[in-house]
Design a protein around this motif. Structure first.
Motif, mmCIF file in Angstrom:
data_model
loop_
_atom_site.group_PDB
_atom_site.id
_atom_site.type_symbol
_atom_site.label_atom_id
_atom_site.label_comp_id
_atom_site.label_asym_id
_atom_site.label_seq_id
_atom_site.Cartn_x
_atom_site.Cartn_y
_atom_site.Cartn_z
ATOM 1 N N LEU A 4 0.833 -1.197 0.000
ATOM 2 C CA LEU A 4 0.000 0.000 0.000
ATOM 3 C C LEU A 4 0.871 1.250 0.000
ATOM 4 O O LEU A 4 1.844 1.320 0.754
ATOM 5 C CB LEU A 4 -0.899 0.009 1.231
ATOM 6 C CG LEU A 4 -1.774 -1.228 1.439
ATOM 7 C CD1 LEU A 4 -2.450 -1.197 2.800
ATOM 8 C CD2 LEU A 4 -2.813 -1.345 0.344
ATOM 9 N N VAL A 5 0.490 2.226 -0.812
ATOM 10 C CA VAL A 5 1.222 3.492 -0.870
ATOM 11 C C VAL A 5 0.219 4.636 -0.824
ATOM 12 O O VAL A 5 -0.616 4.775 -1.736
ATOM 13 C CB VAL A 5 2.081 3.597 -2.142
ATOM 14 C CG1 VAL A 5 2.786 4.952 -2.182
ATOM 15 C CG2 VAL A 5 3.092 2.469 -2.207
ATOM 16 N N CYS A 22 -4.802 5.834 -1.742
ATOM 17 C CA CYS A 22 -3.990 4.697 -1.327
ATOM 18 C C CYS A 22 -3.989 3.706 -2.478
ATOM 19 O O CYS A 22 -5.036 3.110 -2.782
ATOM 20 C CB CYS A 22 -4.545 4.070 -0.063
ATOM 21 S SG CYS A 22 -3.707 2.556 0.443
ATOM 22 N N ALA A 23 -2.849 3.563 -3.111
ATOM 23 C CA ALA A 23 -2.708 2.645 -4.230
ATOM 24 C C ALA A 23 -2.198 1.302 -3.734
ATOM 25 O O ALA A 23 -1.236 1.240 -2.964
ATOM 26 C CB ALA A 23 -1.750 3.219 -5.257
ATOM 27 N N ALA A 69 -15.292 11.089 3.658
ATOM 28 C CA ALA A 69 -15.951 10.046 2.885
ATOM 29 C C ALA A 69 -14.901 9.095 2.319
ATOM 30 O O ALA A 69 -13.946 9.536 1.672
ATOM 31 C CB ALA A 69 -16.778 10.643 1.761
ATOM 32 N N ILE A 70 -15.087 7.811 2.568
ATOM 33 C CA ILE A 70 -14.188 6.801 2.029
ATOM 34 C C ILE A 70 -14.841 6.176 0.801
ATOM 35 O O ILE A 70 -16.062 5.974 0.757
ATOM 36 C CB ILE A 70 -13.870 5.716 3.099
ATOM 37 C CG1 ILE A 70 -12.779 4.773 2.607
ATOM 38 C CG2 ILE A 70 -15.122 4.969 3.540
ATOM 39 C CD1 ILE A 70 -12.257 3.825 3.694
ATOM 40 N N SER A 71 -14.035 5.892 -0.199
ATOM 41 C CA SER A 71 -14.536 5.257 -1.412
ATOM 42 C C SER A 71 -13.406 4.426 -2.011
ATOM 43 O O SER A 71 -12.262 4.522 -1.579
ATOM 44 C CB SER A 71 -15.036 6.300 -2.420
ATOM 45 O OG SER A 71 -13.974 7.164 -2.808
ATOM 46 N N ARG A 72 -13.753 3.631 -2.998
ATOM 47 C CA ARG A 72 -12.733 2.806 -3.636
ATOM 48 C C ARG A 72 -13.060 2.609 -5.107
ATOM 49 O O ARG A 72 -14.228 2.656 -5.513
ATOM 50 C CB ARG A 72 -12.597 1.456 -2.928
ATOM 51 C CG ARG A 72 -13.795 0.554 -3.043
ATOM 52 C CD ARG A 72 -13.646 -0.666 -2.113
ATOM 53 N NE ARG A 72 -12.512 -1.501 -2.507
ATOM 54 C CZ ARG A 72 -11.932 -2.387 -1.688
ATOM 55 N NH1 ARG A 72 -12.368 -2.516 -0.447
ATOM 56 N NH2 ARG A 72 -10.924 -3.121 -2.106
ATOM 57 N N THR A 78 -7.379 1.285 -5.942
ATOM 58 C CA THR A 78 -7.158 2.493 -5.146
ATOM 59 C C THR A 78 -8.341 2.740 -4.212
ATOM 60 O O THR A 78 -9.499 2.543 -4.600
ATOM 61 C CB THR A 78 -6.959 3.719 -6.052
ATOM 62 O OG1 THR A 78 -5.846 3.491 -6.923
ATOM 63 C CG2 THR A 78 -6.676 4.962 -5.228
ATOM 64 N N VAL A 79 -8.011 3.169 -3.005
ATOM 65 C CA VAL A 79 -9.018 3.611 -2.053
ATOM 66 C C VAL A 79 -8.749 5.083 -1.747
ATOM 67 O O VAL A 79 -7.593 5.517 -1.756
ATOM 68 C CB VAL A 79 -9.009 2.746 -0.775
ATOM 69 C CG1 VAL A 79 -7.692 2.882 -0.023
ATOM 70 C CG2 VAL A 79 -10.173 3.100 0.128
#
Length: 123
Positions: A4-5, A22-23, A69-72, A78-79
């Protein structure tokens, strides 16, 4: 295993916005629940938000509900964490984390972690 980066951190004024990314590496990203945590200086690492593998279930800490807000995007591995109405108390190093299967707000349940990205909110 998944690597994760994080990226997207920086300095912003109170009331402003940032979007963290976050990739993840690996072909099984779509099987992982993802979480965001943060650690302020001198404090423990705290849960911020989590999202299920499908994106259909999200969980937030009370301190960020209505602002973050979290999404992916599973096609991009990616998130994201969209952060609005930022406050000085949001200043911290933000980490993304991955765990196989279901969402969790518990740090110890995440075996995979990124290196973190600094977010600083000035007053």
């Amino acid at each position: 295993q998944v690597q994760l980066v994080e990226s997207g951190g920086g300095l912003v004024q109170a009331g402003g916005s940032l979007r963290l990314s976050c990739a993840a590496s690996g072909r099984t990203f779509g099987s992982y629940a993802m979480g965001w945590f943060r650690q302020a200086p001198g404090k423990e690492r705290d849960f911020v938000a989590a999202i299920s593998w499908s994106g259909g279930n999200t969980v937030y800490a009370d301190s960020v509900k209505g602002r973050f807000a979290i999404s992916r995007d599973n096609a991009k591995n990616t998130v994201y964490l969209q952060m609005n109405s930022l406050k000085p108390e949001d200043t911290a190093v933000y980490y993304c984390a991955a765990r196989y299967t279901s969402t969790s707000s518990l740090e110890y349940e995440y075996p995979n972690w990124g290196q973190g990205t600094q977010v600083t909110v000035s007053s």
